[in-house]
Structure formats: C-alpha cells, structure tokens
Write a protein that holds these residues in place. Structure first.
Motif, PDB file in Angstrom:
ATOM      1  N   ARG A  74     -43.395 -16.416 -82.275  1.00  0.00           N
ATOM      2  CA  ARG A  74     -42.768 -15.194 -81.760  1.00  0.00           C
ATOM      3  C   ARG A  74     -42.893 -14.065 -82.783  1.00  0.00           C
ATOM      4  NH1 ARG A  74     -37.644 -18.449 -79.501  1.00  0.00           N
ATOM      5  NH2 ARG A  74     -38.203 -18.549 -77.279  1.00  0.00           N
ATOM      6  N   ARG A  77     -46.474 -12.863 -82.915  1.00  0.00           N
ATOM      7  CA  ARG A  77     -46.805 -12.062 -81.730  1.00  0.00           C
ATOM      8  C   ARG A  77     -46.229 -10.662 -81.847  1.00  0.00           C
ATOM      9  NH1 ARG A  77     -50.765 -11.379 -79.380  1.00  0.00           N
ATOM     10  NH2 ARG A  77     -51.029 -13.626 -79.096  1.00  0.00           N
ATOM     11  N   GLU A  78     -45.025 -10.552 -82.419  1.00  0.00           N
ATOM     12  CA  GLU A  78     -44.430  -9.225 -82.619  1.00  0.00           C
ATOM     13  C   GLU A  78     -45.243  -8.407 -83.616  1.00  0.00           C
ATOM     14  OE1 GLU A  78     -40.468 -10.058 -83.827  1.00  0.00           O
ATOM     15  OE2 GLU A  78     -39.780 -10.647 -81.827  1.00  0.00           O
ATOM     16  N   PRO A  81     -49.260  -7.702 -81.626  1.00  0.00           N
ATOM     17  CA  PRO A  81     -49.039  -7.793 -80.177  1.00  0.00           C
ATOM     18  C   PRO A  81     -50.302  -7.890 -79.333  1.00  0.00           C
ATOM     19  CG  PRO A  81     -48.603  -5.571 -80.977  1.00  0.00           C
ATOM     20  CD  PRO A  81     -48.773  -6.423 -82.183  1.00  0.00           C
ATOM     21  N   ASP A 108     -46.562 -19.131 -74.439  1.00  0.00           N
ATOM     22  CA  ASP A 108     -46.101 -17.805 -74.037  1.00  0.00           C
ATOM     23  C   ASP A 108     -46.496 -16.760 -75.073  1.00  0.00           C
ATOM     24  OD1 ASP A 108     -44.951 -18.812 -71.761  1.00  0.00           O
ATOM     25  OD2 ASP A 108     -42.941 -18.982 -72.629  1.00  0.00           O
ATOM     26  N   HIS A 109     -46.857 -17.227 -76.271  1.00  0.00           N
ATOM     27  CA  HIS A 109     -47.103 -16.311 -77.376  1.00  0.00           C
ATOM     28  C   HIS A 109     -48.482 -16.471 -78.022  1.00  0.00           C
ATOM     29  CE1 HIS A 109     -42.773 -15.606 -77.101  1.00  0.00           C
ATOM     30  NE2 HIS A 109     -42.627 -16.917 -77.111  1.00  0.00           N
ATOM     31  N   TRP A 157     -55.230 -10.239 -74.986  1.00  0.00           N
ATOM     32  CA  TRP A 157     -54.015 -11.014 -74.789  1.00  0.00           C
ATOM     33  C   TRP A 157     -53.184 -10.491 -73.620  1.00  0.00           C
ATOM     34  CZ3 TRP A 157     -51.851 -15.466 -75.623  1.00  0.00           C
ATOM     35  CH2 TRP A 157     -50.477 -15.609 -75.424  1.00  0.00           C
ATOM     36  N   ALA A 159     -49.388 -11.331 -72.013  1.00  0.00           N
ATOM     37  CA  ALA A 159     -48.144 -12.022 -72.345  1.00  0.00           C
ATOM     38  C   ALA A 159     -47.938 -13.251 -71.477  1.00  0.00           C
ATOM     39  CB  ALA A 159     -46.956 -11.068 -72.191  1.00  0.00           C
TER      40      ALA A 159
END
Length: 217
Positions: A74, A77-78, A81, A108-109, A157, A159
C-alpha cells in the motif's frame, strides 16, 4: 529470482520504462518469534548484491515488528501510483496467501511474479512444470488473475487489477533455516555451507559469529 526477473524485464520493458528490482528485507517475519538484528541482515544483503543490478529497500527493516506485506505494498503504491509494481515470491509462499494478513488483497496494489522453487528431494526437481498446473495451487480467489505472459504485467496500472505471472523456470529452494542449522552444527557437513552462500556473506557470518558460527573460524 531477483536477478532472473531483472534480466527478463530488461528484454520486455518499453523504451520509456526504467527497470529496478529491490530486495525487501522484513523487520521480522510475522511467522517468526525472533530474527537476527536488522543491521546484520542489511549488511549481509549489501555484501550479496555488491556489483549486481539489484538494490535493497529499507522500507520494512526499521519498523517495529511484525510488519505485514499488505501495508508495504500500500505504501509503495502511494509512492508510485502509476508504476508497474511487481512483488516477487516463491510458490511455497503464494500457496498460503490466504493465511497472510490481507494476503489476497496484495493484487489490489501490485502484480505478483511467482517462481516454483524445488527442493533436492522433489521428484521433479530441476524441471519446468506447466504454469496452468501451478496456478491450481493458488488460493481459489487468485486463480483467475493468472496471466500467460510477462507483458501483461507491464501495462499501465489500473487500481485493483493486479495480475499474477507464474514463471516456468525451476528455481532451487535454499531455505535460510537449513543454512542456520548447518552453521549451528545440526547438519553433518557444515563445510558445505559456502556453496549456498555468497563468499562475502559467509565471511561476514564468521567474522560476526552469527548463528553460532564462531567455531568455523
């Protein structure tokens, strides 16, 4: 595995893409009660990757354990992005993702790149197994995410649209537990340990008397 991924991505990536592969040492695995000091493990990793194209990320290393992979992906990913983030693991770990903290949510990431690691006792050691057969070993919720080509991991990518690529190349499983047991004298031939470790890492272990290895001075 990291070097195999780097080499493959160098052949597949688009001209505008930059390839970077980093090792992600954990502060302490949630499945373990204790581990060697992070400073020693980081030093050994740096010795092992010296002169290679592989990097090391300290994202997890200095956090208070336990640290969970879902939190790390997570965070990554932040930070990135739009990048194609790929999490590399062995099939032995991938089979148990439903036992990890939110393990089924990794995709999910990030994408997953999975290798089938074999042991010397395996009847099919050193041979490739059909990725479709290996895909059936994944938790059922993840099987539909398996893709046949590396190129599927390199698209822009979206999400929650992480894909899973199962690499057909057989990779020998070198368990850290086996190496520690050998260094502790639990195995009959600890002199074979340098065959499974980079020589610089082995020297570091001896110099710092890690894993009760002082007797090998």
């Amino acid at each position: 595995m990291a070097q195999a991924v780097y080499g493959t991505l160098q052949r597949w990536h688009a001209p505008q893409q930059t390839v970077s592969v980093s090792l992600l040492p954990n502060a302490r695995s949630p499945f373990k009660d204790e581990s060697t000091a992070p400073s020693h493990r980081l030093a050994m990793i740096r010795q092992a990757i010296m002169g290679t194209t592989i990097d090391v990320s300290e994202l997890e290393l200095w956090q208070t354990p336990p640290v969970y992979s879902i939190d790390s992906v997570r965070t990554l990913r932040e930070r990135f992005p739009h990048d194609c983030l790929i999490f590399i693991m062995g099939m032995d770990s991938a089979r148990t993702l439903d036992k990890w903290r939110e393990g089924l949510g990794l995709t999910d990431h990030v994408h997953l790149w999975i290798f089938n690691r074999y042991h010397n006792t395996d009847s099919n050691r050193g041979t490739s197994i059909d990725p479709k057969v290996l895909a059936e070993q994944l938790p059922s919720d993840l099987q539909a995410r398996v893709v046949p080509e590396v190129s599927s991991l390199l698209t822009p990518w979206q999400a929650g649209k992480g894909a899973i690529y199962i690499d057909p190349r057989p990779i020998p499983a070198i368990a850290s537990t086996d190496i520690r047991d050998a260094l502790n004298g639990a195995e009959p031939a600890p002199d074979r340990v340098p065959d499974t470790l980079h020589r610089r890492v082995y020297r570091y272990i001896i110099e710092h008397q890690l894993y009760s290895a002082g007797k090998f001075r």
